[in-house]
Structures are given as structure tokens and as C-alpha cells.
Design an enzyme around this catalytic site. Structure first.
Site, short mmCIF file in Angstrom:
data_model
loop_
_atom_site.label_atom_id
_atom_site.label_comp_id
_atom_site.label_asym_id
_atom_site.label_seq_id
_atom_site.Cartn_x
_atom_site.Cartn_y
_atom_site.Cartn_z
N LYS A 101 -179.89 100.37 47.70
CA LYS A 101 -179.03 99.18 47.65
C LYS A 101 -178.69 98.74 49.07
O LYS A 101 -178.28 99.56 49.89
CB LYS A 101 -177.75 99.52 46.90
O1 G3P Z 1 -171.99 97.38 41.21
C1 G3P Z 1 -171.09 96.39 41.64
C2 G3P Z 1 -169.79 96.62 40.96
O2 G3P Z 1 -169.46 97.98 41.05
C3 G3P Z 1 -168.63 95.84 41.54
O3 G3P Z 1 -167.70 95.72 40.52
O4 G3P Z 1 -165.42 95.51 39.59
O5 G3P Z 1 -165.76 96.22 42.01
O6 G3P Z 1 -166.22 93.86 41.29
P1 G3P Z 1 -166.20 95.31 40.88
#
Ligand code: G3P
Length: 236
Positions: A101
Site C-alpha cells: 500500500k
Molecule cells: O483502509 C482505509 C480505512 O481503514 C480508513 O477508514 O474509518 O479510518 O476512514 P477510516
């Protein structure tokens, strides 16, 4: 894209697109429980999720690869391409299922170009626009991760970003898979599926929510109550 052959000749091959569910977690207990449901096709992690578990990314993703047999995204924390490339090579060497990533910044896109040449698959993350997703596809990213929830969080329709990206990708033969990320609940999953996203990555709590409906629970209770009234009496 899953290809399933039907019939006797190659002419009757049916190409089926099946939406993939990834678990957005680095927590081994969550991963083990979700793996038992048989619907998890891969895993996404990021530096925040890894930090929550408290172990170095190499150690944690190695354990994750032993739990889920599918793509496992592990993110670099370098900010310049040469260091990202070294870090990404180390991550890719951990297991064949590792997808490296990288953030959607110029240095990350430079690193993608190098990884493509080395056959290392990439997940370009922190995508917040169709323009960025077009850059990721042109660079040869294996996956692009538009963050739907964080766009919603600032009052913009995050799902429209997915719609736009899918429209653009369908106009051409880009192979980059769209992974709907930053998902806040089952509705986001449904919207991503309607938009045709290849993958959605769900936090453990959201994946649990996908199962539940009050009418299912109410109906099951009624079935068992009716059954007990007759057969428990008979067996009593
Ligand atoms: O993989 C990306 C994800 O983990 C981000 O999610 O909830 O931190 O916006 P969030």
C-alpha cells in the site's frame, strides 16, 4: 474478476464479476472470527490499524497471512519513492499475498511504476477524487482505495466519487480494481456494490452489521417458539 467456465467449449465461458469483501483490520481475533464466516476474500491494514495492535507491520501481516488466504494490504510509511521501494520490497517478500500500500502522492505513484516493473502488486490509498484514481490507474496500480466515509464526513457524497471512478474506468481497459474504503456501515457497502466497486473493505463491526436484521431475529424466534409448542410437548 472471477472466471467460471460453463458448458463444454471455451466459447461458453461465463465471466462473472463477484464483489470481494476485505476485512479492514489488523486485529487477529477479529480476523479469526471473520475468517470463520467464509465470506472474507482479503484484508486491508494501514499504519493506524497496525499501531493499534502494537507489533511491527512485518510481524503482524505475517500472522494475518496465516489467517486469511487472500490479498493482504500492508502500507509503507516512507514518504519518498526510493525509500518506499525498499520498504515495499521487504513487505512483498513476507508472503505472496502481500499487496504493498502506498499513499496517492507523486512519490507514491513513482514507487508504483517501479513496483509494476518488479511484479509487486500495489494498493494506492488515501484516494479522494476521480482525478487521483485516474492517475493510479495510469500508473498501473493493482488496486485503488477511494475513502468513501471520510468524504461523507466532510459533507460531500463519497459514493459519487466511486460512481465517477467506475464510469471513467469502464470507458477504458484499466485493470486497476476499485476498493471502496473508509466504510461507515452496511448502506455504504450496498451503495458501493450498486456502483460496481470490485472490492469493499469493511471494519469488523460493519461486517457483523451486514448479517443483522430485526425481522430475521424476530422470525427465527417465532419459528422456534411454534416448533417448541408442538414437538417439545410430544417429546416431554
Ligand atoms: O483502509 C482505509 C480505512 O481503514 C480508513 O477508514 O474509518 O479510518 O476512514 P477510516
Amino acid at each position: 474478476m472471477i472466471i467460471e467456465a460453463t458448458g463444454k467449449s471455451a466459447h461458453s465461458v461465463t465471466i462473472k464479476r463477484l464483489m470481494k469483501f476485505f476485512l479492514d483490520s489488523a486485529n487477529l481475533a477479529e480476523l479469526k472470527d471473520a475468517a470463520s464466516w467464509g465470506i472474507v476474500d482479503g484484508v486491508t491494514t494501514n499504519p493506524s490499524l497496525i499501531a493499534k495492535e502494537g507489533f511491527p507491520v512485518q510481524e503482524q501481516v505475517r500472522k494475518i497471512c496465516d489467517i486469511i488466504d487472500g490479498d493482504v494490504s500492508a502500507e509503507v510509511v516512507s514518504l519518498v519513492a526510493p525509500e518506499m521501494i525498499v520498504e515495499g520490497r521487504r513487505l512483498a517478500a513476507i508472503h505472496k499475498n502481500i499487496v504493498v500500500k502506498v499513499p496517492l502522492i507523486p512519490e507514491g505513484i513513482k514507487a508504483v511504476a517501479a513496483f509494476v516493473k518488479e511484479g509487486i502488486r500495489t494498493n494506492v490509498t488515501l484516494c479522494f477524487s476521480a482525478a487521483q484514481a485516474l492517475v493510479a490507474a495510469k500508473a498501473g496500480a493493482y488496486i485503488v482505495s477511494p475513502f468513501v466515509g471520510r468524504v461523507d464526513d466532510i459533507g460531500w457524497p463519497g459514493i459519487e466519487m466511486i460512481d465517477d471512478i467506475m464510469t471513467i474506468y469502464r470507458n477504458y481497459d484499466y485493470k486497476t480494481q476499485v476498493l471502496a474504503a473508509s466504510v461507515r456501515g452496511p448502506l455504504s457497502v450496498i451503495q458501493a456494490a450498486k456502483a460496481g466497486a470490485h472490492i469493499v473493505t469493511l471494519p469488523y463491526k460493519v461486517m457483523q452489521q451486514m448479517f443483522h436484521h430485526p425481522l430475521t431475529e424476530k422470525g427465527l424466534e417465532q419459528f422456534l417458539s411454534d416448533h417448541r409448542k408442538v414437538f417439545d410437548l410430544v417429546n416431554a
